[in-house]
Design a protein around this motif. Sequence first.
Motif, PDB file in Angstrom:
ATOM      1  N   VAL A 211      28.471  28.175  52.328  1.00  0.00           N
ATOM      2  CA  VAL A 211      28.308  26.838  52.903  1.00  0.00           C
ATOM      3  C   VAL A 211      28.344  25.805  51.790  1.00  0.00           C
ATOM      4  O   VAL A 211      27.605  25.899  50.808  1.00  0.00           O
ATOM      5  N   VAL A 235      29.238  19.222  55.854  1.00  0.00           N
ATOM      6  CA  VAL A 235      29.150  20.563  55.302  1.00  0.00           C
ATOM      7  C   VAL A 235      30.171  21.450  56.002  1.00  0.00           C
ATOM      8  O   VAL A 235      30.558  21.195  57.155  1.00  0.00           O
ATOM      9  N   ARG A 236      30.592  22.473  55.285  1.00  0.00           N
ATOM     10  CA  ARG A 236      31.575  23.410  55.821  1.00  0.00           C
ATOM     11  C   ARG A 236      31.102  24.834  55.557  1.00  0.00           C
ATOM     12  O   ARG A 236      30.632  25.151  54.462  1.00  0.00           O
ATOM     13  N   ASN A 237      31.259  25.681  56.548  1.00  0.00           N
ATOM     14  CA  ASN A 237      31.002  27.102  56.367  1.00  0.00           C
ATOM     15  C   ASN A 237      32.339  27.775  56.082  1.00  0.00           C
ATOM     16  O   ASN A 237      33.139  28.012  56.986  1.00  0.00           O
ATOM     17  N   VAL A 245      21.877  26.915  58.562  1.00  0.00           N
ATOM     18  CA  VAL A 245      21.891  25.988  57.435  1.00  0.00           C
ATOM     19  C   VAL A 245      20.771  24.962  57.591  1.00  0.00           C
ATOM     20  O   VAL A 245      20.652  24.316  58.645  1.00  0.00           O
ATOM     21  N   LEU A 268      25.928  27.109  61.993  1.00  0.00           N
ATOM     22  CA  LEU A 268      27.291  26.732  61.653  1.00  0.00           C
ATOM     23  C   LEU A 268      28.194  27.954  61.777  1.00  0.00           C
ATOM     24  O   LEU A 268      28.028  28.943  61.052  1.00  0.00           O
ATOM     25  N   ARG A 273      32.692  22.901  60.561  1.00  0.00           N
ATOM     26  CA  ARG A 273      32.143  21.778  59.799  1.00  0.00           C
ATOM     27  C   ARG A 273      31.082  21.075  60.631  1.00  0.00           C
ATOM     28  O   ARG A 273      31.127  21.103  61.863  1.00  0.00           O
ATOM     29  N   ALA A 295      22.471  21.635  51.140  1.00  0.00           N
ATOM     30  CA  ALA A 295      22.653  22.630  52.201  1.00  0.00           C
ATOM     31  C   ALA A 295      22.081  23.961  51.717  1.00  0.00           C
ATOM     32  O   ALA A 295      22.557  24.515  50.715  1.00  0.00           O
ATOM     33  N   THR A 297      21.092  27.990  52.597  1.00  0.00           N
ATOM     34  CA  THR A 297      21.272  29.148  53.461  1.00  0.00           C
ATOM     35  C   THR A 297      20.601  30.339  52.801  1.00  0.00           C
ATOM     36  O   THR A 297      20.102  30.247  51.668  1.00  0.00           O
TER      37      THR A 297
END
Length: 770
Positions: A211, A235-237, A245, A268, A273, A295, A297
């Motif tokens: 992430v 944010v993007r996974n 997240v 996510l 996103r 972010a 995780t």
Amino acid sequence: MRRGILVLNLVLSALAAVAFGGAVDGAVPVVRRPDEAARLAAPPAADEAVFLSDLMKAEKGVLFEGASAEPLPPGRYRLHAPLALAPLGDLAVSGIAVRVTVAESGRDFNCLHFVEADRFTDAVVDFAVARADTVPVRIEWSFQDPKSRQARLKAIRPPDAPPEVGDDLLAEASADLELEADEGKTTLAAARLRPVRLVGRLPWVEPLPPVEVVAVSTDRIVYRPGQAGAATATVRNAGAEPARVTLRFELAFGLEPAVPLATTTVELAAGARHTWEAGFTTDGRYWGAEARAVAETADGTDSATAVFAVAANPWEVAAIAAQAPDLGLGYKDAAVAARRVAEWREQGFTSFECFFWAPCDFGDFTPDTEDFFSGQTQYSHSVSGTRNLVAAAHAHGMAATFYSNLWGTDGAAGFELMRRHPEWIASAWFNTEILDLWPAMTAGNIPAPHQWYSTVLVNDEVHSMAAIRHHAAEIVASQRSFGWDAIRYDSYNSSEWTRRATERTRELVGRELPAFQFGYNTFPKGDANLDALGVMLGGGGMAMVEYIRMESFPILANYARELSECRDLAWAHGGHLGPLYHPPAIPDTPATTATALDAVYASSIILAAGGHPYYSPLESAIGRHPLHALRYSEFFWNNRMRPLADPAAVVQFADPLGERLLRWPMLARKAHLGGDRRRLILHLINLAPDYAFFRNQACLTPPVIRELPVTLALPPDAKVTAAWTLCPIPEPHHLPLEARAADGRIGLTIRDLRFWQTVVVDYTSKDDLR
């Protein structure tokens, strides 16, 4: 002459006839264990296998080309490419550009990214993988700039070349020569036998948490005190599995610890996103700050920041862009104006100046037609385009300023003002043909000539003050029409009449527009002698010092001194200092071309001396000086700081290291923070006093000063509450500094001083520094 050509051909043939090993293919390992990563980062052994490019043999080449040793599952990764360059500070390598590419991501490195010859630098590139596959890795280099190519060819001139084959002829004849690089795999010991070399260790890939914070921004780059703000992050996974997240916003002002702003938790999906926003207030805050998005995780943490500032006066945090001539018509499309302002913000500008724009730079700032010509230079503009540009700037919190003159009128509008009020005008210079051509220009039947047509006001109180009232009314009307935040006068020469005219203009405009600001193209020392700086800069005005240019003060010690002396004058009168910054310097010839190193030093000195750069962005190739300036603006641009009366009595360096710090006594400042809270600011620039712009094309840098001891003699009752160092390389950052008390003194140690660091010491005392 025929013999000279023949010998030249033989020389070039000798250069071209070299062995060619070709780019080295290799499998890039994926390292998942910390101990294995530590092993790869440890200093190499002499017999370690490395990749070599002999830079004497070509103008470009590929050091390494390969792929990951295994398919990478979807996710985020970091490529580590350890590279070493030698020799440094040499024309043969100063123009090198190294490009490291992995997957679809890449990054450029220049000679300044290498601190010491043969010392490996970790060239890092972050990248993402969308679907499981091996990823290509490529490390290539080139000497693409014509000047660096020419300098390099001169530097590697064959020792047996006859005198009639001059360096210029050799460089010219070799310009298009395709030389094959001597490249291949060898041992580190063997590679270091090559006199001019780029060496690479085996690249390796490190998995990162999947992430990522891909973007973070604030709705403005500058806020007014108390104005509400909003921070936005995406944010993007990048991984193959869903992730839980925790998203957190933090705000950090000045050197204070970050404080939490907002927290949320989201699920996510793989490849998804998420964008979220948090509001904040600027109540009780001032100067530079950052919004940080974090972010978290189960696999780790990622973060990113956005820099902004809080200021009441646009000059306080000004980094000033220039609207290029003849672009007013292009901004009729609001989207074009918005893109241009977004580019300025990305470069670190917080304001812009629209120069050579008005129908008359004295008496007409309110065009009565949509399309019009500027009076002073006949550039084409439009009302709607100018409004669009100002509105786009304001949407980002950027200030919009415009250009003026106080001494007279110009262009057709100026001549019309002279016709209606001949009693205001003392003299004029122009070709009367321009009055006949103006209608045809306006109709678009002929191109506008770029010429100067001007009149000069009379300097008597009876008539000229009527002209000044007209001038002030036009400023107010233009501000209400376009939304300007400030005006900057050019060709400004102080005199008793100018002082009175300035005072009257500011008085009249201030009645209607209390927050409107003024700036002047000034020579502060001369204006101070004429007692003009108070009326010019009082209330936070700008002293734009166009005469302080890199080419005008090529010796950096003189450059720093002139900036510091003008800063002290501007700050003493409540104003700010704005030097012109424009590398490469004009004219752009080999003898007067600023290098990447010149840009680093010029940017450092401008900020250390409290200057606001005009027209060009500060250096951002190896450092992020524009962001650094805004983030830590309080320590560069707070005009309530004052110089030390006796710097040597307060600060001592271990000899002879102190002699390597450029003009540190002039750059040292103190600040009273209220009550018994006080601050000392030191700017330490590692540079010989005789260093000059444009004369170090080889980019020879001084040795890094390591473990620099500093001793401070603060007042007897002083107690240090905190100390820090600030540095813009590679990113703006500050680090805590240990302050040791012994024998009534305070001891500090600056670990690694390569170019420029700022030292900030906060303490309490009833007494001020000497």
